[in-house]
Design an enzyme around this catalytic site. Structure first.
Site, PDB file in Angstrom:
ATOM      1  CB  ALA A 121      -0.936  -0.282   1.396  1.00 44.25           C
ATOM      2  CG  ASN A 122      -0.046   5.024  -2.216  1.00 47.27           C
ATOM      3  OD1 ASN A 122      -1.027   5.774  -1.564  1.00 47.27           O
ATOM      4  ND2 ASN A 122       0.163   3.766  -2.690  1.00 47.27           N
ATOM      5  NE  ARG A 123       4.379   6.541   4.207  1.00 49.86           N
ATOM      6  CZ  ARG A 123       4.768   5.879   5.822  1.00 49.86           C
ATOM      7  NH1 ARG A 123       3.340   5.728   6.460  1.00 49.86           N
ATOM      8  NH2 ARG A 123       5.829   5.735   6.226  1.00 49.86           N
TER       9      ARG A 123
END
Ligand code: CTP
Length: 413
Positions: free
Chosen positions: A219-221
């Site tokens: 995932a990413n932020r």
């Protein structure tokens, strides 16, 4: 900015109530008058005495107290203020607001007020993510209620982690200031007409999750705040909006059709189903890579070493749509998330992906852009580069939508 203003704080029953004491102190320091209402549950966490001492005025708790009614009364209490702040806003208080229930002083004041309301939700992550709470948040947003937080983090309950921590006093203070800044703004409900009336817009937003196995993912932020704000601003400008959203904890923006997806490939498929549109805004932080051959079962730690994950590239949704021979939106807007040489990379990205505009933002950790509420962007078009001042993501959204409306109006002539 806060000097001379008055705020009514409603303190619900949550462990985060202690932060509201700090909030009251900070408001008072800035010359803001504070009155406070404690719910019955709120008074289990902080005492009317401590709240009253900090506010400099007794804390109100009881709907039927004669002295309070004679003294000030719930109607006056909720109206002789500039803003009502609910902190902590429990799931129960939010649900009461949605349904207009009024069975205690706090909920009665919230129903009776003619002022804007800012809520700072605080609850267990499961309660926050429950569809009932998310539905309630969408309704409150449509009613023009302002929201700050919640943040993600460890919960008071041991071992629990996720969205639901009440915003910190400084964040709530900033949201109160923003509410006063925008006080002259006409409250939400979308006008049926508007600069984008009759237009169809597609917006992508949020991160994507790329599964490793049934329980793990890459995932990413990205929080989705910027993309969701654009979808909402476009709907307010009268457009028919489809928002293709990756996994986010934000409520669905009012007046927008939301298609929820998880992976980049699902996002591309949803985008393709949504075409044709007049304009597409690709604000999602799509994962560039996914795991080649996701495991069907949970990968076990069986002592033979660490798993070797091999990655393959995901389809580039923005580039795919930009290059469509048929059915390409008249205006394609991409985003560039960069941590260095922002303009240089964004300019190259515009050409590489074949889109019309790029909204470039600096997402290096010190900027706080990822997950934050403010953004500093540069608009890269065929005509050149515009540097926009730092502003709220909502304001970036409104400006961008105004530019899109103008560009589409020009293209039609
Ligand atoms: N984008 C997309 N599909 C992808 C990757 C990115 O649609 N698979 C879009 C994003 O929505 C954004 C733009 O492309 O509008 C740029 O995203 P960014 O992450 O900045 O660029 P990358 O393509 O990932 O390039 P790099 O990692 O080299 O910076």
């Amino acid at each position: 900015m806060l000097a001379g203003k008055s705020v009514l704080i409603v303190i619900g029953g949550g462990i985060a109530a202690y932060k509201s004491l700090e909030l009251i102190r900070r408001l008072k320091e800035r010359g803001c008058a504070v009155r406070a209402i404690l719910t019955k549950a709120g008074a289990e966490f902080v005492t009317p005495l401590s709240v009253g001492s900090l506010a400099g005025e007794k804390a109100y708790t009881d709907l039927f107290s004669l002295t309070d009614e004679a003294d000030i009364g719930h109607i006056q209490l909720s109206r002789s203020t500039d803003l009502v702040v609910v902190a902590p806003a429990t799931a129960d208080l939010l649900a009461k607001m949605v349904h207009g229930l009024a069975d205690d002083l706090a909920s009665t004041a919230l129903l009776a007020t003619d002022k804007r309301i800012l809520v700072a939700p605080a609850m267990n992550p499961r309660m926050w993510l429950n569809p009932a709470t998310q539905r309630n948040m969408a309704t409150l947003a449509a009613d023009g209620v302002l929201v700050v937080g919640p943040n993600e983090g460890a919960m008071a309950e041991r071992g629990e982690f996720g969205p639901g921590r009440m915003s910190e006093p400084a964040e709530i203070l900033a949201a109160i200031e923003r509410a006063f800044e925008s006080d002259t703004r006409v409250p939400l409900p979308a006008a049926p007409a508007g600069p984008l009336a009759g237009r169809r817009l597609l917006v992508t937003s949020g991160p994507t999750h790329e599964p490793i196995d049934p329980v793990r993912y890459i995932a990413n932020r990205s929080s989705g705040r910027q993309g969701h704000a654009i979808a909402q601003a476009a709907a307010e400008a009268g457009a028919e909006v489809v928002l293709v959203a990756g996994p986010v904890t934000l409520p669905d923006p009012p007046g927008v059709r939301v298609v929820h997806v998880e992976t980049a490939r699902e996002m591309l498929a949803a985008v393709e189903r949504t075409l044709p549109v007049d304009a597409g805004v690709f604000a999602a932080a799509v994962a560039d890579w996914r795991v080649d051959g996701e495991a069907g079962e949970k990968i076990k730690k069986d002592g033979t070493g660490v798993p070797n994950l091999s990655l393959v590239e995901n389809p580039d949704i923005l580039a795919t749509v930009s290059r469509l021979a048929q059915g390409r939106p008249r205006l394609v807007v991409g985003f560039a998330a960069e941590t260095e040489k922002v303009i240089e990379h964004a300019t190259a990205k515009r050409l590489r992906k074949g889109c019309d505009w790029i909204v470039a933002n600096d997402v290096s950790p010190q900027t706080g852009v990822m997950g934050g509420v403010r953004n500093t962007v540069h608009l890269v078009t065929g005509e050149g580069i515009e540097d926009w001042p730092t502003m709220d993501k909502d304001e970036v959204a409104r400006r961008l939508v105004a530019r899109i409306a103008a560009a589409l109006a020009e293209a039609r002539q």
